[in-house]
Design a protein around this motif. Structure first.
Motif, short mmCIF file in Angstrom:
data_model
loop_
_atom_site.label_atom_id
_atom_site.label_comp_id
_atom_site.label_asym_id
_atom_site.label_seq_id
_atom_site.Cartn_x
_atom_site.Cartn_y
_atom_site.Cartn_z
N LYS A 40 -61.44 -64.53 30.10
CA LYS A 40 -62.33 -63.38 30.13
C LYS A 40 -62.69 -63.04 31.58
O LYS A 40 -63.11 -63.91 32.34
N PRO A 41 -62.59 -61.79 31.96
CA PRO A 41 -63.00 -61.41 33.31
C PRO A 41 -64.46 -61.78 33.58
O PRO A 41 -65.35 -61.55 32.76
N GLY A 42 -64.66 -62.41 34.72
CA GLY A 42 -66.02 -62.75 35.15
C GLY A 42 -66.61 -63.98 34.51
O GLY A 42 -67.61 -64.51 35.00
N GLU A 43 -66.01 -64.48 33.43
CA GLU A 43 -66.57 -65.63 32.71
C GLU A 43 -65.59 -66.79 32.62
O GLU A 43 -65.91 -67.92 32.95
N GLY A 44 -64.41 -66.48 32.11
CA GLY A 44 -63.40 -67.52 31.99
C GLY A 44 -63.64 -68.46 30.83
O GLY A 44 -64.49 -68.24 29.96
N HIS A 406 -59.84 -51.19 38.03
CA HIS A 406 -60.50 -50.61 36.84
C HIS A 406 -60.80 -51.64 35.76
O HIS A 406 -61.18 -51.28 34.65
N ARG A 407 -60.62 -52.91 36.11
CA ARG A 407 -60.85 -53.94 35.11
C ARG A 407 -62.32 -53.95 34.69
O ARG A 407 -63.23 -53.86 35.52
N GLN A 408 -62.56 -54.08 33.39
CA GLN A 408 -63.92 -54.08 32.85
C GLN A 408 -64.33 -55.47 32.41
O GLN A 408 -63.49 -56.31 32.16
N ARG A 409 -65.60 -55.67 32.30
CA ARG A 409 -66.12 -56.92 31.74
C ARG A 409 -65.84 -56.95 30.24
O ARG A 409 -65.83 -55.92 29.57
N PRO A 410 -65.62 -58.13 29.66
CA PRO A 410 -65.30 -58.22 28.25
C PRO A 410 -66.47 -57.90 27.36
O PRO A 410 -67.62 -58.14 27.72
N ALA A 411 -66.18 -57.31 26.22
CA ALA A 411 -67.22 -57.10 25.21
C ALA A 411 -67.69 -58.45 24.67
O ALA A 411 -66.91 -59.37 24.52
#
Length: 413
Positions: A40-44, A406-411
């Motif tokens: 997950k982007p930003g979390e992993g 343009h990558r977004q954070r995961p829902a």
């Protein structure tokens, strides 16, 4: 290593997290497979935050490197993809088309809502080996339940045979000191993956593998499960004693404790000779293992009194010279200082841009033909995103730059 290792011809798409799946994919990476860890982007991976201890402390924009994460992610390439977005789903489909194996541990149906389950991805890659790891499997009344190692240790019966015997002070069901149900399922899953790859070499067809923590933990109850199935009597907790072999347990020595692990009658006779207790080996009550099991309650106090008369090191030196299995009970500092452990190379140190010295436990498998522990350190979150997109999908740098921009954070699920 990566071009000559046994599995260097394979690509693995690792959609798993925590332990069971990553335990299997780390072995594949050690053997040279190109393992792409999707995070997950930003979390992993959840375990990046399972600290302290941390080798690299987390920061606002960096989850850091926890000791737990480092234990099961060596040799992989981390790529950040938000599978909740159409763009992320498209990327995963493209990666699956170029991979040999997918490993995932989502809840039953969890990937179907993204169009990323086996039925979807086999359309783009019929040769895909798909390994799903869940608590209870894809079928049965518990299929949709979440499964965690601790819960599985309880439900599988493992905790009913682990811990002090009922009636002793502090007696209660006890879990094993590591997440053994996760690890066992990961190893069974690994065996299944390698078997399916061999089958694919003959048939050209992929395979769907359904692994359940509950199934594999029950399967590894081994003699205890067989004891029940043969006798009809559920075995209970015996502390450090063994249900089928005596003496095979912890004994207190003059300065600590030791393990005496006698596996046959010859070893018992040699122990008794060394201990000055030849009369016990000659006694019909104790001469055979069957007799020692039946008369355990009388024999163990006699042995305990004898063993308490010498220190652990003295006993170990004495008994090893007579081929009687025994040993000290080490803590982990003593384990990694042990000359045998050092000689076998079980402590390794890797390095990466994230940390100059990353301690690792080496792969226990030894090949005469070459190394079996990857020299690629566990990756920082997203460290290989651009490289994987370039190497596996052939993306050009401008396309990669636009995607990352343009990558977004995961829902949140």
């Amino acid at each position: 290593m990566q071009t000559t290792a046994p599995l260097s011809h394979l690509r693995v798409l690792d959609l798993s997290r925590v332990l069971a799946g990553p335990w299997a994919t780390q072995f594949l990476a050690d053997m040279g497979a190109y393992v792409i860890k999707v995070e997950k982007p930003g979390e992993g991976d959840d375990t990046r935050g399972w600290g302290p201890p941390y080798l690299v402390e987390p920061e606002a924009d960096n989850p850091g490197l926890s000791a737990y994460y480092l234990a099961c992610n060596r040799g992989k390439r981390s790529i950040e993809i938000d599978m909740a977005t159409p763009e992320g789903q498209a990327l995963i489909r493209r990666l699956a088309a170029e991979c040999d194996v997918v490993v995932e541990n989502y809840k039953v149906g969890g990937l179907a809502k993204y169009g990323l389950d086996y039925d979807d991805l086999k359309q783009v890659n019929p040769r895909l080996i798909w390994c799903s790891i869940t608590g209870f499997g894809q079928t049965g009344p518990y299929a949709k339940r979440a499964g965690y190692d601790f819960l599985i240790q309880a439900m599988s019966g493992l905790m009913s045979i682990t811990g002090k015997p009922a009636g002793e002070p502090g007696a209660e069901p006890m879990k094993v000191g590591v997440a053994i149900s996760d690890q066992i399922c990961g190893l069974y899953g690994l065996s299944a993956i390698l078997t399916a790859l061999i089958q694919r070499d003959r048939t050209g067809q992929g395979e769907r593998i359904d692994m359940a923590l509950l199934d594999t933990q029950i399967a590894t109850l081994a003699n205890q499960a067989s004891n029940y199935l043969v006798s009809g009597q559920p075995p209970g907790r015996m502390g450090n004693a063994h249900p089928n072999v005596v003496p095979y347990q912890v004994f207190k020595t003059a300065d600590g404790h030791m393990i005496l692990a006698i596996g046959n009658d010859g070893q018992f006779a040699r122990f008794c000779a060394v201990a000055g207790a030849g009369h016990l080996a000659a006694d019909p009550l104790y001469r055979t293992n069957s007799g020692r099991i039946v008369n355990r309650a009388a024999l163990i106090p006699l042995l305990a009194e004898i063993i308490a008369g010498r220190g652990t090191a003295e006993w170990v030196a004495l008994l090893e010279n007579h081929a009687v299995p025994c040993g000290p009970i080490n803590d982990l500092a003593q384990v990694f200082a042990d000359p045998q452990v050092q000689a076998r190379g079980l402590r390794r140190t890797l390095s990466s841009a994230a940390a100059p010295a990353i301690p690792q436990v080496g792969n226990p498998v030894k090949f005469a033909s070459g190394p079996t522990t990857s020299d690629r350190a566990p990756p920082a979150l997203g460290a290989d995103t651009a490289t994987v997109l370039r190497e596996v999908l052939g993306m050009a740098d401008p396309e990669i730059a636009a995607l990352l921009r343009h990558r977004q954070r995961p829902a949140q699920e």
